[in-house]
Design a protein around this motif. Structure first.
Motif, short mmCIF file in Angstrom:
data_model
loop_
_atom_site.label_atom_id
_atom_site.label_comp_id
_atom_site.label_asym_id
_atom_site.label_seq_id
_atom_site.Cartn_x
_atom_site.Cartn_y
_atom_site.Cartn_z
N LEU A 235 15.17 -37.78 53.40
CA LEU A 235 14.76 -38.36 54.69
C LEU A 235 15.98 -38.69 55.56
O LEU A 235 16.02 -38.36 56.74
CB LEU A 235 13.93 -39.63 54.46
N THR A 236 16.98 -39.33 54.95
CA THR A 236 18.18 -39.71 55.71
C THR A 236 18.92 -38.46 56.17
O THR A 236 19.29 -38.34 57.34
CB THR A 236 19.13 -40.55 54.82
N ASP B 153 18.42 -37.78 47.87
CA ASP B 153 17.23 -37.88 47.01
C ASP B 153 15.99 -37.45 47.79
O ASP B 153 15.58 -36.30 47.70
CB ASP B 153 17.09 -39.27 46.37
N THR B 154 15.40 -38.32 48.59
CA THR B 154 14.18 -37.94 49.32
C THR B 154 14.48 -36.89 50.40
O THR B 154 13.61 -36.14 50.79
CB THR B 154 13.56 -39.16 50.03
N LEU C 204 4.22 -29.15 55.02
CA LEU C 204 4.12 -29.68 53.66
C LEU C 204 3.03 -30.74 53.58
O LEU C 204 2.94 -31.62 54.44
CB LEU C 204 5.48 -30.31 53.28
N ILE D 122 10.00 -38.45 61.11
CA ILE D 122 9.35 -37.27 60.55
C ILE D 122 7.88 -37.32 60.94
O ILE D 122 7.18 -38.30 60.64
CB ILE D 122 9.53 -37.22 59.02
N LYS E 123 3.37 -31.71 47.73
CA LYS E 123 4.29 -32.53 46.92
C LYS E 123 3.53 -33.79 46.50
O LYS E 123 2.84 -34.41 47.31
CB LYS E 123 5.50 -32.87 47.79
N TYR F 267 12.19 -42.46 59.80
CA TYR F 267 13.13 -41.34 59.78
C TYR F 267 12.69 -40.20 60.72
O TYR F 267 13.16 -39.08 60.60
CB TYR F 267 13.32 -40.84 58.34
N PRO G 174 17.09 -33.67 43.08
CA PRO G 174 16.02 -32.83 43.63
C PRO G 174 14.63 -33.29 43.22
O PRO G 174 13.66 -33.05 43.94
CB PRO G 174 16.34 -31.44 43.09
N GLY G 175 14.55 -34.02 42.11
CA GLY G 175 13.24 -34.50 41.64
C GLY G 175 12.59 -35.48 42.57
O GLY G 175 11.39 -35.71 42.52
N ARG G 176 13.37 -36.10 43.44
CA ARG G 176 12.81 -37.10 44.36
C ARG G 176 12.61 -36.55 45.77
O ARG G 176 12.24 -37.27 46.68
CB ARG G 176 13.75 -38.29 44.47
N ARG G 177 12.89 -35.28 45.95
CA ARG G 177 12.89 -34.72 47.31
C ARG G 177 11.51 -34.78 47.95
O ARG G 177 10.51 -34.39 47.35
CB ARG G 177 13.37 -33.26 47.25
N ILE G 178 11.45 -35.26 49.17
CA ILE G 178 10.21 -35.22 49.95
C ILE G 178 10.32 -34.11 50.99
O ILE G 178 9.44 -33.28 51.11
CB ILE G 178 9.92 -36.58 50.62
N VAL G 179 11.42 -34.12 51.74
CA VAL G 179 11.59 -33.03 52.72
C VAL G 179 12.75 -32.15 52.28
O VAL G 179 13.76 -32.64 51.76
CB VAL G 179 11.83 -33.57 54.15
N ASP G 180 12.58 -30.86 52.52
CA ASP G 180 13.63 -29.91 52.13
C ASP G 180 14.82 -30.04 53.07
O ASP G 180 14.65 -30.03 54.29
CB ASP G 180 13.08 -28.48 52.20
N GLN H 172 7.61 -29.72 58.31
CA GLN H 172 7.98 -29.17 57.00
C GLN H 172 6.90 -28.24 56.47
O GLN H 172 7.09 -27.63 55.42
CB GLN H 172 8.18 -30.30 56.00
N ASN I 107 17.87 -35.41 56.51
CA ASN I 107 17.09 -34.67 57.49
C ASN I 107 17.33 -35.22 58.89
O ASN I 107 17.55 -34.48 59.85
CB ASN I 107 15.60 -34.78 57.13
N TYR I 108 17.35 -36.57 59.01
CA TYR I 108 17.60 -37.20 60.31
C TYR I 108 19.02 -36.90 60.78
O TYR I 108 19.25 -36.53 61.93
CB TYR I 108 17.38 -38.72 60.24
#
Lengths: 193, 328
Positions: free
Chosen positions: A109-110, A106-107, B275, B241, B307, B239, A135-141, B273, A112-113
């Protein structure tokens, strides 16, 4: 479908839909990794276990199954709030092909780490497969190579996903909604006085 | 994994006791030499002598800020290193605030080694070939450094006995006996479970973790306009970031003389990012003004990635992590 207590469950994905999609993913992944030696399938504890087990049964290629667990935000008792590996891999992934299995992205974040962490171990390749993608909740790609289902922004449980450790064992995926309590007016039927 | 932390007064023989315990239990000893060796790979070994169990003092304000920034980075790295190690290995941790770092870790055993000043003077004179006056100054300086370190970094009193399961006086027990006591205490603790509780809640509320303050990628601790922004910053920190708080203001409208009349500063910038993130907890029907600004920003600065996290998204995040929403 009903829930318990304050929550109500509405089925989003049926058992049949899930099993069909898992089979499709298994075929695709088997094709993509055909001929690859030393493939390690890394399932992220605990949510992805149900998906990983079903998916692994659909793979026609040799692989090694391993698990990784990381702490979640809000659940750490340490003074320094930093994500930690709670269960590390048992096998080395250096110079090997790694296939990371997530329950939900979702975000980002997990994931990405996890990607950053696994890449420091120099795998030959690293691909991500998620059962659900929001994808609607994505913060980082984050890169997602295989996805079971793309779902709208809602809170889901079942097929490994939990709400306060409940509902993981549902064979379907359901949207968890707050139950609206209906105010029923009690009409007395017995007038004794 | 198991953790034994050993805090010690200078000259009490704590280092030797820790070594003996590690040897007897076959645990990994985390001491000065071990940390220094490992910090080389993090590129901060040069900071070791400056910050290891030391307080920052007697410097001007500007220099202090610079040093504090460096120290925060150093401490974050060393604490992460120790935590990660504890996941894989059984440890004996000598000093470095181990008793606070693992205070809430139930299997940990926290030990303090003390000795009367007379005994410590004798040990230090003998070990370092010093006369008594110099040894006394050294003891005073070292103890003060360690005491200040624990207070400045973790907000704890070094001699707060609530922090320890066991206090051993090496003026009475020899070093070998002290090590045996610790080994036995660890055994008893393992067998009987964790009946000892951590400090009362009120104490936990009081603690002031300098290193756990929310800091941006440059080591600054910004003043957030809303609690939700601080919570979000903590999430990003968790996390790993990197983020900056309101680092840039984008002009959006100008008057006929070229003066900026409308501008917008997104809450966060995530440099890795590239961003910008705007967090809004306003009700959906009230965010139109912000949406208008963001639309304008996207028109004027099409290369800028931004975002928006709306109230419902933010509440979804809190629900996911089981956190209660904080008020204004």
């Amino acid at each position: 479908m009903s829930g318990e207590g304050e929550h109500q469950l509405e089925i989003l994905l049926t058992k049949e839909q899930i099993q069909q999609r898992v089979a499709e993913l298994g075929e695709k992944i088997s094709r993509d990794y055909a001929g690859v030696e030393e493939l390690i399938m890394v399932a992220v504890l605990r949510g992805s276990v149900y998906f990983a087990v079903d998916l692994s049964r659909r793979l026609s290629i040799p692989f090694t199954l391993d698990f990784i667990g990381i702490s979640s935000y809000g659940a750490t008792a340490y003074p320094l709030g930093v994500v930690r590996i709670t269960k590390d891999l048992d096998f080395s992934i250096t110079h090997k092909h790694v296939f990371l299995v997530e329950d939900i992205v979702d975000t980002g974040l997990t994931l990405n780490y996890l990607i950053k962490n696994l890449k420091t171990r120099n795998p030959q390749s690293l691909r991500v497969c998620t059962f659900l993608d929001l994808p609607g909740r994505r913060i980082v790609d984050v890169p997602v190579d295989y996805r079971g289902f793309e779902i709208p922004d809602c809170f889901v449980v079942g097929y490994g996903l939990d709400y306060q450790e409940r509902y993981r064992n549902l064979e379907e995926v359901a949207v968890l909604k707050k139950r609206i309590r209906q105010q029923k007016t009690q009409i007395p039927t017995d007038f004794s006085g | 994994m198991a953790v034994i932390t050993i805090s010690r007064q200078f000259g009490s023989g704590g280092e030797e006791v820790a070594r003996l315990v590690a040897e007897k239990k076959r645990y990994l000893l985390v001491n000065k030499a071990m940390i220094l060796e490992n910090l080389r790979s993090y590129g901060i070994s040069d900071d070791f002598d400056q910050f290891d169990e030391k307080n920052i003092r007697n410097i001007d304000r500007a220099e202090y800020r610079e040093l504090e920034k460096k120290r925060r980075h150093y401490l974050k790295t060393i604490h992460n290193f120790i935590y990660d190690l504890a996941i894989r290995e059984n440890l004996v941790i000598l000093g470095r605030g181990g008793q606070v770092l693992f205070k809430d870790f139930p299997p940990a055993l926290h030990v303090k080694i003390i000795a009367p000043l007379k005994c410590r003077l004798r040990t230090v004179c003998k070990s370092y070939g010093l006369d008594e006056a110099v040894a006394a100054r050294l003891i005073e300086e070292k103890d003060r450094d360690r005491q200040d370190y624990l207070r400045q970094i973790f907000g704890y009193d070094w001699l707060d006995l609530d922090l320890y399961h066991l206090v051993i006086n090496t003026g009475i027990f020899g070093l070998e006996e002290a090590a045996l006591l610790i080994v036995n205490a660890a055994k008893v603790k393992e067998e009987t479970g964790n009946v000892l509780n951590s400090l009362p809640d009120a104490k936990i509320q009081e603690q002031n973790f300098t290193v756990s303050q929310v800091q941006d990628a440059k080591g600054n601790a910004p003043s957030f306009a809303h609690p939700s922004e601080e919570e979000f910053a903590k999430m990003l920190d968790f996390y790993q970031i990197k983020w900056l708080y309101e680092p840039k203001t984008f002009p959006l409208e100008w008057d006929s003389e070229g003066n900026i009349t409308v501008a917008f500063a997104p809450d966060f910038y995530l440099p890795e990012q590239d961003l910008y993130v705007e967090l809004t907890t306003q009700k959906q029907k009230l965010v139109w003004k912000k949406n208008k600004k963001i639309r304008r920003l996207r028109e004027i600065y099409p290369h800028v990635k931004i975002k928006i996290i709306y109230g419902r998204d933010y509440r979804g995040l809190l629900q996911k992590y089981g956190i209660e929403e904080k008020g204004e």
